[in-house]
Scaffold this motif. Structure first.
Motif, short mmCIF file in Angstrom:
data_model
loop_
_atom_site.label_atom_id
_atom_site.label_comp_id
_atom_site.label_asym_id
_atom_site.label_seq_id
_atom_site.Cartn_x
_atom_site.Cartn_y
_atom_site.Cartn_z
N GLY A 113 0.77 -1.23 0.00
CA GLY A 113 0.00 0.00 0.00
C GLY A 113 0.80 1.28 0.00
N PHE A 114 2.00 1.29 0.62
CA PHE A 114 2.80 2.51 0.66
C PHE A 114 3.68 2.70 -0.57
CE2 PHE A 114 1.91 3.34 5.23
CZ PHE A 114 1.71 4.70 5.12
N THR A 115 3.51 1.84 -1.57
CA THR A 115 4.19 2.06 -2.85
C THR A 115 3.61 3.32 -3.50
OG1 THR A 115 4.44 -0.33 -3.14
CG2 THR A 115 4.66 1.05 -5.12
N PRO A 116 4.45 4.22 -3.99
CA PRO A 116 3.92 5.44 -4.62
C PRO A 116 3.00 5.10 -5.80
CG PRO A 116 6.25 5.69 -4.16
CD PRO A 116 5.92 4.25 -3.90
N ARG A 117 1.96 5.88 -5.91
CA ARG A 117 1.00 5.69 -7.00
C ARG A 117 1.64 6.07 -8.34
NH1 ARG A 117 -2.34 9.27 -9.57
NH2 ARG A 117 -1.86 10.93 -8.10
N HIS A 177 -4.12 10.11 -1.69
CA HIS A 177 -3.98 9.85 -3.13
C HIS A 177 -2.57 9.46 -3.55
CE1 HIS A 177 -7.56 12.83 -3.93
NE2 HIS A 177 -7.92 11.73 -3.27
N ALA A 178 -1.59 9.68 -2.69
CA ALA A 178 -0.19 9.58 -3.11
C ALA A 178 0.32 8.15 -3.22
CB ALA A 178 0.70 10.36 -2.14
N GLY A 212 -4.13 4.22 -0.90
CA GLY A 212 -5.15 5.24 -0.73
C GLY A 212 -5.30 5.67 0.71
N SER A 213 -6.54 5.70 1.19
CA SER A 213 -6.82 6.21 2.53
C SER A 213 -6.32 5.28 3.63
CB SER A 213 -8.32 6.45 2.70
OG SER A 213 -9.06 5.26 2.44
N PHE A 214 -5.92 4.05 3.29
CA PHE A 214 -5.31 3.18 4.29
C PHE A 214 -3.95 3.72 4.72
CE2 PHE A 214 -7.33 -1.26 4.37
CZ PHE A 214 -8.57 -0.79 4.00
N TRP A 258 -11.55 4.51 5.44
CA TRP A 258 -12.17 3.53 4.54
C TRP A 258 -12.85 4.29 3.41
CZ3 TRP A 258 -9.36 0.67 7.10
CH2 TRP A 258 -9.40 0.57 8.49
N PRO A 259 -13.24 3.69 2.31
CA PRO A 259 -13.28 2.26 2.01
C PRO A 259 -11.97 1.78 1.39
CG PRO A 259 -14.30 3.45 0.23
CD PRO A 259 -13.88 4.48 1.25
N HIS A 260 -11.99 0.51 0.84
CA HIS A 260 -10.83 -0.06 0.16
C HIS A 260 -10.45 0.81 -1.04
CE1 HIS A 260 -11.10 -3.45 2.71
NE2 HIS A 260 -10.42 -4.28 1.96
#
Length: 284
Positions: free
Chosen positions: A129-133, A268-269, A273-275, A282-284
């Motif tokens: 999840g912490f991989t840059p978008r 967004h980064a 996401g919001s996790f 949330w959400p996923h």
């Protein structure tokens, strides 16, 4: 590998499990349902059954993964397991430990003891999840990207992938670990334009994961063929998965309501996401 005749579906009362109870039987599977909560079958809900077997005709076992006796009964005689059970959002570590980490270990031990040779494990995009978008639609994020979990939940999915790898190397149990994106009837956020996995594509992917030969331990991303896709689906396609859906028809309305993704916004980064916020949202 021929299509398994009987498949154990854990987490059968959850959101994704409920969807797959209807969508998997037409592929020829007879489901055995397992959840700590009572499973409302199609028959009990008053809906018509599907081809192959209606969920209302399926065997149902109501128990926790910590119940080794019930779990042993659940895995006995099945041809494969689809493992969805566990906590699907962030929670205190003690709860994640019991449900997602210890629970998955109990499942693999039960499978080993029963001689089950194929498991499909519901991993998650939140394992990285912490991989840059990346830029929308680049499809640049491969399964070999370093894991960067965004929550205890994401951490537990990384553990599950490693456990699956161990049980393949040590015991010869094959697993396809599916890093599921956002599986729901339709995308509800701009982020989901990149991460959406339609229920129909989810069933196609699970069928491919259950039937592809010689998977060993394979990690794939679970997404539809989205125009704005972030992930490389090549390992999933190698199993025979051919996604048919795309989130793009929903884009205009979502962008008008929510605007484009902004890297200056911590929600967004990153892939998660919001996790990736503190505390996670949330959400996923």
């Amino acid at each position: 590998m021929t299509a398994p005749r009987t498949v154990l579906l854990t987490g059968a009362a959850g959101g994704l499990g409920t969807l797959m109870r209807e969508l998997l039987p037409p592929y020829g599977y007879r489901l055995r349902l397992f959840d700590q909560r009572p499973v409302e079958t199609i028959e009990n809900a008053g809906n018509a059954g599907n081809a192959g077997n209606a969920a209302g005709e399926a065997e149902v076992i109501t128990a926790e993964l910590a119940d080794r006796e019930a779990l042993g009964e659940a895995v006995r005689g099945v041809d494969a397991i689809v493992h969805f059970a566990g906590i699907s959002l962030e929670a205190p570590f003690e709860k994640i430990l019991r449900a997602n980490i210890e629970g998955t270990y109990h499942l693999y031990e039960a499978a080993r003891e029963a001689g089950v040779r194929r498991i499909v494990f519901a991993s998650s995009n939140h394992a990285v999840g912490f991989t840059p978008r990346p830029a929308d639609g680049s499809g640049a994020i491969g399964v070999d990207t370093p894991r960067r979990p965004d929550t205890y939940y994401g951490l537990s999915k990384g553990f599950g992938e490693d456990l699956a790898s161990l049980y393949w190397d040590l015991h010869g149990i094959e697993t396809v670990s599916v890093r599921i994106g956002s599986c729901c009837p339709e995308p509800t956020t701009v982020r989901m334009l990149s991460t959406w996995l339609s229920p129909a594509d989810a069933a196609r992917l699970l069928h491919a994961a259950l039937t592809a030969p010689d998977v060993g331990h394979t990690v794939v991303y679970g997404s539809s063929a989205n125009t704005r896709l972030w992930w490389d689906l090549s390992s999933a396609r190698a199993l025979g998965y051919e996604p048919r859906d795309d989130a793009e028809p929903y884009a205009a309305a979502l962008l008008a309501a929510q605007g484009e993704l902004d890297d200056d916004n911590p929600e967004h980064a990153h892939l998660g996401g919001s996790f990736c916020t503190d505390p996670p949202q949330w959400p996923h």
